[in-house]
Design an enzyme around this catalytic site. Structure first.
Site, PDB file in Angstrom:
ATOM      1  N   ASP A 115      58.873  -2.150  19.686  1.00 24.35           N
ATOM      2  CA  ASP A 115      58.116  -3.129  18.607  1.00 24.35           C
ATOM      3  C   ASP A 115      56.487  -2.698  18.266  1.00 24.35           C
ATOM      4  O   ASP A 115      55.959  -3.018  19.154  1.00 24.35           O
ATOM      5  CB  ASP A 115      58.407  -4.365  19.061  1.00 24.35           C
ATOM      6  CG  ASP A 115      57.910  -5.420  18.393  1.00 24.35           C
ATOM      7  OD1 ASP A 115      57.068  -5.088  17.226  1.00 24.35           O
ATOM      8  OD2 ASP A 115      58.055  -6.808  18.589  1.00 24.35           O
ATOM      9  N   GLU A 171      61.291 -11.870  22.074  1.00 25.42           N
ATOM     10  CA  GLU A 171      61.381 -11.206  20.693  1.00 25.42           C
ATOM     11  C   GLU A 171      62.435  -9.944  20.592  1.00 25.42           C
ATOM     12  O   GLU A 171      63.144  -9.821  19.719  1.00 25.42           O
ATOM     13  CB  GLU A 171      59.846 -10.534  20.426  1.00 25.42           C
ATOM     14  CG  GLU A 171      58.824 -11.780  20.060  1.00 25.42           C
ATOM     15  CD  GLU A 171      57.528 -11.261  19.999  1.00 25.42           C
ATOM     16  OE1 GLU A 171      57.301 -10.130  20.208  1.00 25.42           O
ATOM     17  OE2 GLU A 171      56.664 -12.159  19.814  1.00 25.42           O
ATOM     18  N   LYS A 197      46.878 -14.889  19.280  1.00 30.60           N
ATOM     19  CA  LYS A 197      48.101 -14.751  20.319  1.00 30.60           C
ATOM     20  C   LYS A 197      47.713 -14.405  21.522  1.00 30.60           C
ATOM     21  O   LYS A 197      48.341 -14.278  22.614  1.00 30.60           O
ATOM     22  CB  LYS A 197      49.414 -14.291  19.477  1.00 30.60           C
ATOM     23  CG  LYS A 197      50.398 -14.168  20.322  1.00 30.60           C
ATOM     24  CD  LYS A 197      51.742 -13.569  19.606  1.00 30.60           C
ATOM     25  CE  LYS A 197      52.884 -13.109  20.323  1.00 30.60           C
ATOM     26  NZ  LYS A 197      53.892 -12.718  19.578  1.00 30.60           N
ATOM     27  N   ASP A 201      59.137 -16.700  14.177  1.00 34.40           N
ATOM     28  CA  ASP A 201      58.545 -15.297  15.040  1.00 34.40           C
ATOM     29  C   ASP A 201      57.046 -15.534  14.964  1.00 34.40           C
ATOM     30  O   ASP A 201      56.296 -15.623  13.700  1.00 34.40           O
ATOM     31  CB  ASP A 201      58.858 -14.228  14.161  1.00 34.40           C
ATOM     32  CG  ASP A 201      58.186 -13.072  14.620  1.00 34.40           C
ATOM     33  OD1 ASP A 201      57.161 -13.279  15.689  1.00 34.40           O
ATOM     34  OD2 ASP A 201      58.436 -11.914  14.024  1.00 34.40           O
TER      35      ASP A 201
HETATM   36  P1  ADP Z   1      52.743  -8.658  14.424  1.00 28.96           P
HETATM   37  O1  ADP Z   1      51.727  -7.991  15.215  1.00 28.96           O
HETATM   38  O2  ADP Z   1      52.499 -10.036  14.211  1.00 28.96           O
HETATM   39  O3  ADP Z   1      54.236  -8.614  15.146  1.00 28.96           O
HETATM   40  P2  ADP Z   1      54.102  -7.274  12.227  1.00 28.96           P
HETATM   41  O4  ADP Z   1      55.448  -6.782  13.040  1.00 28.96           O
HETATM   42  O5  ADP Z   1      54.063  -7.699  10.829  1.00 28.96           O
HETATM   43  O6  ADP Z   1      53.221  -7.971  13.269  1.00 28.96           O
HETATM   44  O7  ADP Z   1      53.293  -5.709  11.943  1.00 28.96           O
HETATM   45  C1  ADP Z   1      52.197  -5.684  11.285  1.00 28.96           C
HETATM   46  C2  ADP Z   1      51.790  -4.275  10.898  1.00 28.96           C
HETATM   47  O8  ADP Z   1      52.495  -3.495  10.331  1.00 28.96           O
HETATM   48  C3  ADP Z   1      50.555  -4.153  10.662  1.00 28.96           C
HETATM   49  O9  ADP Z   1      49.664  -3.200  11.304  1.00 28.96           O
HETATM   50  C4  ADP Z   1      50.906  -3.460   9.008  1.00 28.96           C
HETATM   51  O10 ADP Z   1      49.950  -2.474   8.843  1.00 28.96           O
HETATM   52  C5  ADP Z   1      51.934  -2.570   9.571  1.00 28.96           C
HETATM   53  N1  ADP Z   1      52.800  -2.384   8.250  1.00 28.96           N
HETATM   54  C6  ADP Z   1      53.208  -3.325   7.565  1.00 28.96           C
HETATM   55  N2  ADP Z   1      54.109  -2.580   6.381  1.00 28.96           N
HETATM   56  C7  ADP Z   1      53.677  -1.207   6.736  1.00 28.96           C
HETATM   57  C8  ADP Z   1      54.313  -0.105   6.143  1.00 28.96           C
HETATM   58  N3  ADP Z   1      54.877  -0.099   4.887  1.00 28.96           N
HETATM   59  N4  ADP Z   1      53.674   1.202   6.359  1.00 28.96           N
HETATM   60  C9  ADP Z   1      53.052   1.112   7.620  1.00 28.96           C
HETATM   61  N5  ADP Z   1      52.637   0.166   8.343  1.00 28.96           N
HETATM   62  C10 ADP Z   1      53.152  -1.167   7.859  1.00 28.96           C
HETATM   63 MG    MG Z   2      55.910  -9.020  16.100  1.00 29.80          MG
END
Ligand code: ADP
Ligand code: MG
Length: 579
Positions: free
Chosen positions: A177, A154, A75, A13
């Site tokens: 998402d 995704e 990205k 991912d």
């Molecule tokens: P991507 O953008 O790469 O798909 P993710 O799906 O890992 O990233 O999401 C990242 C986001 O998730 C960040 O903004 C982070 O603050 C948020 N996040 C991660 N854990 C938590 C949590 N426990 N509560 C609220 N937000 C969270």
């Molecule tokens: Mg993602």
């Protein structure tokens, strides 16, 4: 521990904020840890003080201290010509190259965890990525020394992770998402193991980061009411407040109240402020009201495009780290009138699905009854003219292979001459969803010669064949003569040729990377230095002392001393961050 001799196909991912790598073992997805022992690797690259490149956690830790030397969220620019400059050394990198660095780091992490070389991968991309962005992703993997067995959407990967293709009836699912900076909504239809994308919508400027920022704003407004200097007045200081808000936001997903803590925040005029503000989940959710409202529109749009009412949806899947926020779960439950599925860690589900898809590709016995087909992510067609009075208007888009078609697929359509005595028909191939070609992306064109005759007499069959690797074959047959011409479009604009990939690979091999086994040290040092910059007084002295000992240990190259000092730094950073 699996250290078999066979190299598995891995699932990756490649996220905007975080990236993950996983494999399927005995039918169960297993995430593989990075050099600092974490599953989530920040999609970040930073130029270190010694000129070596840092990837992942160490790079992310430098984002506030060395913003001009650190690249994040590249990205977003995949498939564009944009370059990001790292530091003043003049090192310019494309989004592809930066992504390649993240992918190469993941590859090494997987090799370290599995004890075998890792070459083949399934990589996920957002459903809305067009062909150019997909090819850019594929090229990034190739630069990293990975062979992409399959590009998977995704939301499709998330649905696979949840086993939705196993249900023995037709069902409709919506994947929400919410990542770090993007919100994607996808409506899926799942039937007999085939997962089809019905519609997708989203907000490319709305993510978890905005919730952190809104909470930081809330804290700043609170302090302002108390007639204190503006927390936003110093850039470094504000970066600290944002980070404190990010941490508080995450805690609020678990508990009802917490504190936003940032000691010694620099503000305008050289003063420093101790931020330590209690905040309840309710207060935070009030501050997020506008953001929550913005989540609604894309959901309704995606449903509308798929011709579905909320109650016709059988399953709602929450993925992306930011869906951990209770207010997002609530919103989803409210709109759909049902509890969303969230039993898998939301930031890991996509990687898990990619791992399952990889095993499927490999013919793993544990997933043998799984049939997943892909769908065309966009519409492909050609330019035509439409009658307008006595004339013809050029530039209309005639779709031949519609978005959402299960692929591999082949579709044919007939086109005729428009003018008397016309000698050739131009086949201009476009991809996109707009009715006018100029709003779509042209991916190739050629001419087909036809015998002269009155308008409409001569016609050509245009056949589009699209395969799982994103290669489009355009075959034309002139009806009257039977003459066949074939155009194979794998060389879409922006796509790198094997030569370009080889060149980029050699260029990357020349760059100096921080060695993987030294990354835990580099990460601890970066985290310590980030905090040191912000502190004053005795706390700064204390951290300075521990950092100096760590540096001395690193110079001394004695492993046990280094380990002990690193642990000390990490523990102190943790304690000081908590205030
Ligand atoms: P991507 O953008 O790469 O798909 P993710 O799906 O890992 O990233 O999401 C990242 C986001 O998730 C960040 O903004 C982070 O603050 C948020 N996040 C991660 N854990 C938590 C949590 N426990 N509560 C609220 N937000 C969270
Ligand atoms: Mg993602």
């Amino acid at each position: 521990m699996n250290a078999g001799t066979r190299s598995p196909i891995v699932g990756i991912d490649l996220g905007t904020t975080f990236s993950l790598i996983a494999v399927l073992e005995q039918g169960v997805p297993r995430l593989l840890p990075n050099a600092v022992g974490e599953f989530l690797t920040p999609s970040a690259v930073s130029m270190g003080d010694d000129g070596t490149l840092l990837v992942g956690a160490a790079a992310a830790a430098r984002a506030t201290t060395h913003p001009e030397r650190t690249a994040l969220a590249f990205k977003r620019d995949m498939g564009t010509e944009r370059k990001l400059r790292l530091g003043d050394g003049g090192l310019e990198l494309s989004p592809q190259e930066l992504s390649a660095m993240v992918l190469a780091a993941l590859k090494r992490d997987a090799e370290a965890a599995l004890g075998v070389p890792v070459v083949e991968a399934v990589v996920t991309v957002p459903a809305y990525f067009d062909d150019v962005q997909r090819q850019a992703t594929r090229a990034a993997a190739e630069i990293a020394g990975l062979k992409v067995e399959r590009i998977v959407n995704e939301p499709t990967a998330a649905a696979i992770a949840y086993g939705l293709h196993h249900r023995d009836r037709e069902l409709r699912a919506v994947v929400l998402d919410l990542g770090g900076g993007t919100f994607d909504v996808t409506v899926l239809e799942i039937m007999e193991g085939v997962i089809e994308i019905q519609s997708s919508a989203g907000d490319s400027r709305l993510g978890g980061g905005d919730f952190s920022a809104a909470l930081a704003e809330w804290a700043a407004a609170r302090r302002e009411q108390a007639r204190e200097p503006d927390l936003r007045s110093d850039r470094q200081g504000w970066a600290r407040v944002l980070q404190a808000a990010e941490e508080a936001k995450r805690r609020l997903s678990e508990v009802e109240t917490t504190r936003i803590v940032a000691p010694q925040v620099p503000v305008r005029g050289g003063a420093r402020l101790d931020l330590d503000l209690p905040v309840t989940r309710e207060q935070a959710e009030e501050a997020w009201a506008g953001l929550q409202e913005r989540l609604r529109a894309p959901i309704l749009r995606a449903l509308g495009d798929a011709g579905l009412a909320p109650h016709q949806v059988d399953e709602v899947l929450l993925v992306g780290g930011a869906t951990r926020m209770p207010c997002v779960v609530r919103l989803a439950a409210q709109i759909f009138g049902r509890l969303p599925l969230r039993s898998l860690p939301p930031d890991e589900a996509v990687a898990m699905g990619a791992a399952i898809q990889a095993a499927l590709k490999e013919g793993d016995a544990s997933v043998e009854d799984l049939v997943v087909t892909d769908v065309a992510p966009f519409t492909l067609g050609i330019e035509t003219a439409v009658p307008f009075g006595r004339q013809f208007m050029n530039g209309a888009f005639a779709p031949i292979l519609e978005r959402g078609t299960v692929i591999p697929a082949s579709r044919v359509q007939q086109f005729s001459t428009l003018a008397d005595g016309q000698e050739a028909i131009r086949i201009a191939v476009y991809q996109g969803e707009h009715s006018l070609c100029r709003d779509n992306r042209r991916i190739g064109q050629y001419q087909v010669r036809v015998p002269r005759g009155p308008a409409g007499e001569q016609s050509v069959d245009v056949r589009f064949t699209y395969d799982l690797n994103g290669i489009l074959e355009v075959e034309t047959t002139v009806r009257s003569t039977g003459k066949v011409a074939l155009l194979v479009l794998e060389q879409t604009p922006g796509r790198m040729s094997p030569k370009d990939v080889e060149r980029a690979r050699r260029a990357m091999a020349k760059l100096k990377f921080h060695p993987r086994e030294a990354l835990p040290n580099a990460t601890a040092l970066a985290r310590g230095e980030a905090l040191y910059l912000e502190l004053t007084g005795s706390r700064r002295d204390e951290l300075g002392y521990v950092l100096a000992r760590f540096r001395a240990a690193l110079d001394g190259q004695e492993a046990t001393a280094i380990d002990a000092c690193r642990l000390q730094v990490l523990q102190l950073v943790d304690a000081l961050r908590r205030g």
